[in-house]
Design an enzyme around this catalytic site. Structure first.
Site, PDB file in Angstrom:
ATOM      1  N   ASN A 113       2.852 -10.457   9.357  1.00 40.18           N
ATOM      2  CA  ASN A 113       3.959  -9.565   9.713  1.00 40.18           C
ATOM      3  C   ASN A 113       3.446  -8.176  10.064  1.00 40.18           C
ATOM      4  O   ASN A 113       2.455  -7.708   9.502  1.00 40.18           O
ATOM      5  CB  ASN A 113       4.948  -9.469   8.547  1.00 40.18           C
ATOM      6  CG  ASN A 113       5.544 -10.819   8.216  1.00 40.18           C
ATOM      7  OD1 ASN A 113       5.422 -11.750   8.989  1.00 40.18           O
ATOM      8  ND2 ASN A 113       6.175 -10.923   7.059  1.00 40.18           N
ATOM      9  N   ASP A 133       5.688  -5.558  10.025  1.00 40.85           N
ATOM     10  CA  ASP A 133       6.809  -4.679   9.677  1.00 40.85           C
ATOM     11  C   ASP A 133       6.517  -3.652   8.586  1.00 40.85           C
ATOM     12  O   ASP A 133       7.335  -2.754   8.345  1.00 40.85           O
ATOM     13  CB  ASP A 133       8.049  -5.519   9.310  1.00 40.85           C
ATOM     14  CG  ASP A 133       7.805  -6.513   8.169  1.00 40.85           C
ATOM     15  OD1 ASP A 133       6.913  -6.262   7.327  1.00 40.85           O
ATOM     16  OD2 ASP A 133       8.518  -7.539   8.115  1.00 40.85           O
ATOM     17  N   HIS A 182      -1.964  -9.502  12.330  1.00 43.88           N
ATOM     18  CA  HIS A 182      -1.436  -9.341  13.685  1.00 43.88           C
ATOM     19  C   HIS A 182      -1.093  -7.896  14.025  1.00 43.88           C
ATOM     20  O   HIS A 182      -0.367  -7.655  14.987  1.00 43.88           O
ATOM     21  CB  HIS A 182      -0.218 -10.259  13.882  1.00 43.88           C
ATOM     22  CG  HIS A 182      -0.573 -11.728  13.857  1.00 43.88           C
ATOM     23  ND1 HIS A 182       0.359 -12.722  13.667  1.00 43.88           N
ATOM     24  CD2 HIS A 182      -1.769 -12.352  14.013  1.00 43.88           C
ATOM     25  CE1 HIS A 182      -0.259 -13.909  13.698  1.00 43.88           C
ATOM     26  NE2 HIS A 182      -1.538 -13.704  13.907  1.00 43.88           N
ATOM     27  N   CYS A 190      -0.141   7.924  26.630  1.00 41.80           N
ATOM     28  CA  CYS A 190      -1.208   8.380  25.725  1.00 41.80           C
ATOM     29  C   CYS A 190      -1.280   9.908  25.730  1.00 41.80           C
ATOM     30  O   CYS A 190      -1.370  10.519  26.802  1.00 41.80           O
ATOM     31  CB  CYS A 190      -2.534   7.794  26.188  1.00 41.80           C
ATOM     32  SG  CYS A 190      -3.952   8.422  25.270  1.00 41.80           S
ATOM     33  N   CYS A 224      -5.012  10.759  27.388  1.00 43.12           N
ATOM     34  CA  CYS A 224      -5.420  10.527  28.791  1.00 43.12           C
ATOM     35  C   CYS A 224      -4.234  10.245  29.722  1.00 43.12           C
ATOM     36  O   CYS A 224      -4.421  10.109  30.926  1.00 43.12           O
ATOM     37  CB  CYS A 224      -6.443   9.384  28.860  1.00 43.12           C
ATOM     38  SG  CYS A 224      -5.714   7.745  28.666  1.00 43.12           S
ATOM     39  N   GLY A 279       6.909 -18.485   4.004  1.00 44.08           N
ATOM     40  CA  GLY A 279       7.742 -18.083   5.147  1.00 44.08           C
ATOM     41  C   GLY A 279       7.042 -18.057   6.477  1.00 44.08           C
ATOM     42  O   GLY A 279       7.292 -17.162   7.286  1.00 44.08           O
ATOM     43  N   THR A 280       6.171 -19.033   6.720  1.00 37.26           N
ATOM     44  CA  THR A 280       5.553 -19.120   8.053  1.00 37.26           C
ATOM     45  C   THR A 280       5.687 -20.544   8.581  1.00 37.26           C
ATOM     46  O   THR A 280       5.534 -21.499   7.828  1.00 37.26           O
ATOM     47  CB  THR A 280       4.072 -18.668   8.038  1.00 37.26           C
ATOM     48  OG1 THR A 280       3.509 -18.868   9.344  1.00 37.26           O
ATOM     49  CG2 THR A 280       3.236 -19.380   6.998  1.00 37.26           C
TER      50      THR A 280
HETATM   51  C1  BJW Z   1      11.924 -18.677   5.392  1.00 40.81           C
HETATM   52  C2  BJW Z   1      13.021 -17.859   5.172  1.00 40.81           C
HETATM   53  C3  BJW Z   1      13.264 -17.436   3.830  1.00 40.81           C
HETATM   54  C4  BJW Z   1      12.929 -18.323   7.292  1.00 40.81           C
HETATM   55  N1  BJW Z   1      12.453 -17.826   2.863  1.00 40.81           N
HETATM   56  N2  BJW Z   1      11.139 -19.060   4.401  1.00 40.81           N
HETATM   57  C5  BJW Z   1      -5.753 -23.904  18.322  1.00 40.81           C
HETATM   58  C6  BJW Z   1      -4.892 -24.886  18.778  1.00 40.81           C
HETATM   59  C7  BJW Z   1      -3.867 -24.558  19.667  1.00 40.81           C
HETATM   60  C8  BJW Z   1      -3.679 -23.256  20.111  1.00 40.81           C
HETATM   61  C9  BJW Z   1      -4.541 -22.289  19.673  1.00 40.81           C
HETATM   62  C10 BJW Z   1      -5.567 -22.621  18.799  1.00 40.81           C
HETATM   63  N3  BJW Z   1      -6.254 -21.477  18.525  1.00 40.81           N
HETATM   64  C11 BJW Z   1      -5.680 -20.463  19.200  1.00 40.81           C
HETATM   65  C12 BJW Z   1      -4.629 -20.930  19.901  1.00 40.81           C
HETATM   66  C13 BJW Z   1      -3.741 -20.137  20.796  1.00 40.81           C
HETATM   67  C14 BJW Z   1      -2.696 -19.334  20.054  1.00 40.81           C
HETATM   68  C15 BJW Z   1      -1.762 -20.265  19.262  1.00 40.81           C
HETATM   69  O1  BJW Z   1      -1.823 -20.364  18.067  1.00 40.81           O
HETATM   70  N4  BJW Z   1      -0.827 -20.921  19.942  1.00 40.81           N
HETATM   71  C16 BJW Z   1       0.137 -21.815  19.273  1.00 40.81           C
HETATM   72  C17 BJW Z   1       1.557 -21.398  19.633  1.00 40.81           C
HETATM   73  C18 BJW Z   1      -0.162 -23.221  19.624  1.00 40.81           C
HETATM   74  N5  BJW Z   1      -3.304 -18.340  19.164  1.00 40.81           N
HETATM   75  C19 BJW Z   1      -3.790 -17.206  19.614  1.00 40.81           C
HETATM   76  O2  BJW Z   1      -3.787 -16.945  20.803  1.00 40.81           O
HETATM   77  C20 BJW Z   1      -4.380 -16.233  18.594  1.00 40.81           C
HETATM   78  N6  BJW Z   1      -5.642 -15.762  19.052  1.00 40.81           N
HETATM   79  C21 BJW Z   1      -6.765 -16.488  18.971  1.00 40.81           C
HETATM   80  O3  BJW Z   1      -6.778 -17.575  18.404  1.00 40.81           O
HETATM   81  O4  BJW Z   1      -7.868 -15.899  19.543  1.00 40.81           O
HETATM   82  C22 BJW Z   1      -9.006 -16.712  19.820  1.00 40.81           C
HETATM   83  C23 BJW Z   1      -8.742 -17.378  21.141  1.00 40.81           C
HETATM   84  C24 BJW Z   1      -8.392 -16.628  22.240  1.00 40.81           C
HETATM   85  C25 BJW Z   1      -8.157 -17.259  23.468  1.00 40.81           C
HETATM   86  C26 BJW Z   1      -8.241 -18.644  23.544  1.00 40.81           C
HETATM   87  C27 BJW Z   1      -8.570 -19.387  22.414  1.00 40.81           C
HETATM   88  C28 BJW Z   1      -8.828 -18.742  21.199  1.00 40.81           C
HETATM   89  C29 BJW Z   1      -3.517 -15.001  18.433  1.00 40.81           C
HETATM   90  C30 BJW Z   1      -2.162 -15.304  17.901  1.00 40.81           C
HETATM   91  C31 BJW Z   1      -1.333 -14.023  17.811  1.00 40.81           C
HETATM   92  C32 BJW Z   1       0.125 -14.297  17.465  1.00 40.81           C
HETATM   93  N7  BJW Z   1       0.870 -13.111  17.657  1.00 40.81           N
HETATM   94  C33 BJW Z   1       2.276 -13.058  17.257  1.00 40.81           C
HETATM   95  C34 BJW Z   1       2.817 -11.694  17.734  1.00 40.81           C
HETATM   96  C35 BJW Z   1       2.237 -10.592  16.857  1.00 40.81           C
HETATM   97  C36 BJW Z   1       2.831  -9.272  17.096  1.00 40.81           C
HETATM   98  C37 BJW Z   1       4.319  -9.263  16.874  1.00 40.81           C
HETATM   99  O5  BJW Z   1       4.821  -9.499  15.777  1.00 40.81           O
HETATM  100  O6  BJW Z   1       4.989  -8.987  17.862  1.00 40.81           O
HETATM  101  O7  BJW Z   1       2.389 -13.171  15.849  1.00 40.81           O
HETATM  102  S1  BJW Z   1       3.272 -14.412  17.858  1.00 40.81           S
HETATM  103  C38 BJW Z   1       4.273 -14.542  16.406  1.00 40.81           C
HETATM  104  O8  BJW Z   1       4.030 -15.788  15.690  1.00 40.81           O
HETATM  105  C39 BJW Z   1       3.763 -13.434  15.467  1.00 40.81           C
HETATM  106  C40 BJW Z   1       3.838 -14.100  14.127  1.00 40.81           C
HETATM  107  O9  BJW Z   1       3.016 -13.397  13.201  1.00 40.81           O
HETATM  108  C41 BJW Z   1       3.378 -15.497  14.437  1.00 40.81           C
HETATM  109  C42 BJW Z   1       3.744 -16.520  13.398  1.00 40.81           C
HETATM  110  O10 BJW Z   1       5.106 -16.610  13.211  1.00 40.81           O
HETATM  111  P1  BJW Z   1       5.699 -16.847  11.755  1.00 40.81           P
HETATM  112  O11 BJW Z   1       5.428 -15.674  10.903  1.00 40.81           O
HETATM  113  O12 BJW Z   1       5.229 -18.149  11.240  1.00 40.81           O
HETATM  114  O13 BJW Z   1       7.278 -16.850  12.033  1.00 40.81           O
HETATM  115  P2  BJW Z   1       8.239 -18.041  12.524  1.00 40.81           P
HETATM  116  O14 BJW Z   1       9.495 -17.426  13.028  1.00 40.81           O
HETATM  117  O15 BJW Z   1       7.538 -18.966  13.422  1.00 40.81           O
HETATM  118  O16 BJW Z   1       8.556 -18.858  11.191  1.00 40.81           O
HETATM  119  C43 BJW Z   1       9.349 -18.341  10.136  1.00 40.81           C
HETATM  120  C44 BJW Z   1       9.304 -19.328   8.997  1.00 40.81           C
HETATM  121  O17 BJW Z   1       9.993 -18.758   7.898  1.00 40.81           O
HETATM  122  C45 BJW Z   1      10.006 -20.666   9.300  1.00 40.81           C
HETATM  123  O18 BJW Z   1       9.150 -21.720   8.871  1.00 40.81           O
HETATM  124  C46 BJW Z   1      11.287 -20.625   8.450  1.00 40.81           C
HETATM  125  O19 BJW Z   1      11.654 -21.907   7.951  1.00 40.81           O
HETATM  126  C47 BJW Z   1      10.858 -19.714   7.328  1.00 40.81           C
HETATM  127  N8  BJW Z   1      11.949 -18.934   6.664  1.00 40.81           N
HETATM  128  N9  BJW Z   1      13.716 -17.636   6.315  1.00 40.81           N
HETATM  129  C48 BJW Z   1      11.446 -18.642   3.127  1.00 40.81           C
HETATM  130  N10 BJW Z   1      14.387 -16.642   3.490  1.00 40.81           N
HETATM  131 ZN    ZN Z   2      -5.623   7.210  26.369  1.00 39.16          ZN
END
Ligand code: BJW
Ligand code: ZN
Length: 255
Positions: free
Chosen positions: A110, A112, A127, A156, A159, A196-197
């Site tokens: 997160n 936040d 992240h 910026c 710059c 929660g992921t």
């Molecule tokens: C509750 C609840 C309550 C609700 N109580 N629970 C291997 C295989 C396939 C793909 C890849 C791989 N390796 C890398 C990739 C590519 C990609 C990826 O993962 N793609 C997938 C979609 C398949 N990953 C990347 O690109 C990463 N970089 C990387 O690996 O670099 C090396 C590389 C580069 C180039 C090529 C290859 C390798 C970077 C990933 C960055 C993700 N960024 C984001 C945005 C961040 C900034 C922002 O916030 O704006 O991160 S995307 C978004 O998803 C954000 C989150 O942190 C992230 C995860 O989401 P999260 O937190 O799980 O939220 P939700 O909404 O999905 O789930 C909520 C959960 O809560 C649910 O389960 C609910 O049930 C639950 N819940 N209320 C308890 N009250």
């Molecule tokens: Zn700058």
């Protein structure tokens, strides 16, 4: 929830409490779900949508360079949702848990800042951070809490080039020290909590597998099962803001 399901959850909570109270080193991985009860929208699922865009369409460098203003508008919407948000009982329970546990690392996806606000100290932000703007040219990093911002995209001060949110988008590399610190915390822990992921975004999604391969006890807390649930030792299905305080509060009377 029916009575059998409630009893089952209570038994699992007692078991989790037992594991936690016996642990001297705990690693935690959190996702958007832990902040849902603070009113911060999650990414996926019905409430995760923003103007019909999926995060995969906005959280990329390509989307940003195609339309920086659109991507900034999404972040502005999120900054607006977070600015009045307060930590919920789940965040506070983790802060208490850090105080009670000799070694404790909180890895969060997160951006936040609510874990910091609740009082956790040893935090790895995988992240990035919603309140930081990074220059796309010179890399200058500025704290910025303005909602709304004076100008979108912001410029910026050093710059004059456009700034971007200091976050990690899809296809971007997570800093090596963040990965190393996370893996070290998992290697050294006795128990790992995954809260929660949705467990679909890598590399965070594989952290539980890493823990299991190292023989750790992994406990998942989520409203729903995730693709990795079958790997884990205990699944506590429900709201983290309700379950985490139960783990911590009874924890105290144990010792
Ligand atoms: C509750 C609840 C309550 C609700 N109580 N629970 C291997 C295989 C396939 C793909 C890849 C791989 N390796 C890398 C990739 C590519 C990609 C990826 O993962 N793609 C997938 C979609 C398949 N990953 C990347 O690109 C990463 N970089 C990387 O690996 O670099 C090396 C590389 C580069 C180039 C090529 C290859 C390798 C970077 C990933 C960055 C993700 N960024 C984001 C945005 C961040 C900034 C922002 O916030 O704006 O991160 S995307 C978004 O998803 C954000 C989150 O942190 C992230 C995860 O989401 P999260 O937190 O799980 O939220 P939700 O909404 O999905 O789930 C909520 C959960 O809560 C649910 O389960 C609910 O049930 C639950 N819940 N209320 C308890 N009250
Ligand atoms: Zn700058």
């Amino acid at each position: 929830m029916n009575e059998i399901a409630t009893n089952e959850l209570e038994e699992k909570i007692a078991e989790a409490r037992h594991k936690i109270v016996g642990a001297s080193n705990i690693a935690v991985l959190t996702g958007a779900g832990i902040s849902a009860e603070s009113g911060v929208p999650t990414f996926r699922g019905q409430e995760g949508l923003w103007q019909n865009f999926r995060p995969e369409e906005l959280a990329t460098p390509e989307a940003f360079w195609k339309d920086p203003k659109l991507v900034w508008e999404w972040y502005e919407w999120r900054r607006n949702a977070v600015k009045e948000a307060k930590p919920n009982p789940g965040h506070y329970a983790l802060a208490e848990l850090e105080n009670e546990t000799p070694q404790f690392t909180l890895i969060t996806q997160n951006i936040d800042g609510l874990h910091q606000m609740a009082g956790n100290r040893n935090i790895i932000e995988m992240h990035g951070n919603l309140w930081q703007v990074r220059c796309t040219k010179c890399g200058d990093l500025e704290e910025n809490h303005d909602v709304p911002m004076a100008e979108l995209p912001p410029r910026c001060p050093k710059c004059g080039e456009i700034g971007r949110p200091n976050v990690v988008w899809f296809n971007e590399i997570i800093p090596m020290e963040v990965i190393d610190g996370s893996l070290k915390a998992i290697e050294e822990c006795d128990v790992m909590l995954i809260i929660g992921t949705s467990g679909i975004v890598e590399p965070a999604a594989s952290m539980g597998l890493v823990a299991k391969q190292a023989g750790k006890c992994v406990i998942e807390i989520n409203l729903e099962p995730t693709p990795s649930s079958p790997l884990y030792d205990l699944i506590l299905q429900g709201k983290s803001g309700e379950i985490l305080p139960l783990l911590y509060t009874t924890n105290r009377t144990y010792s």
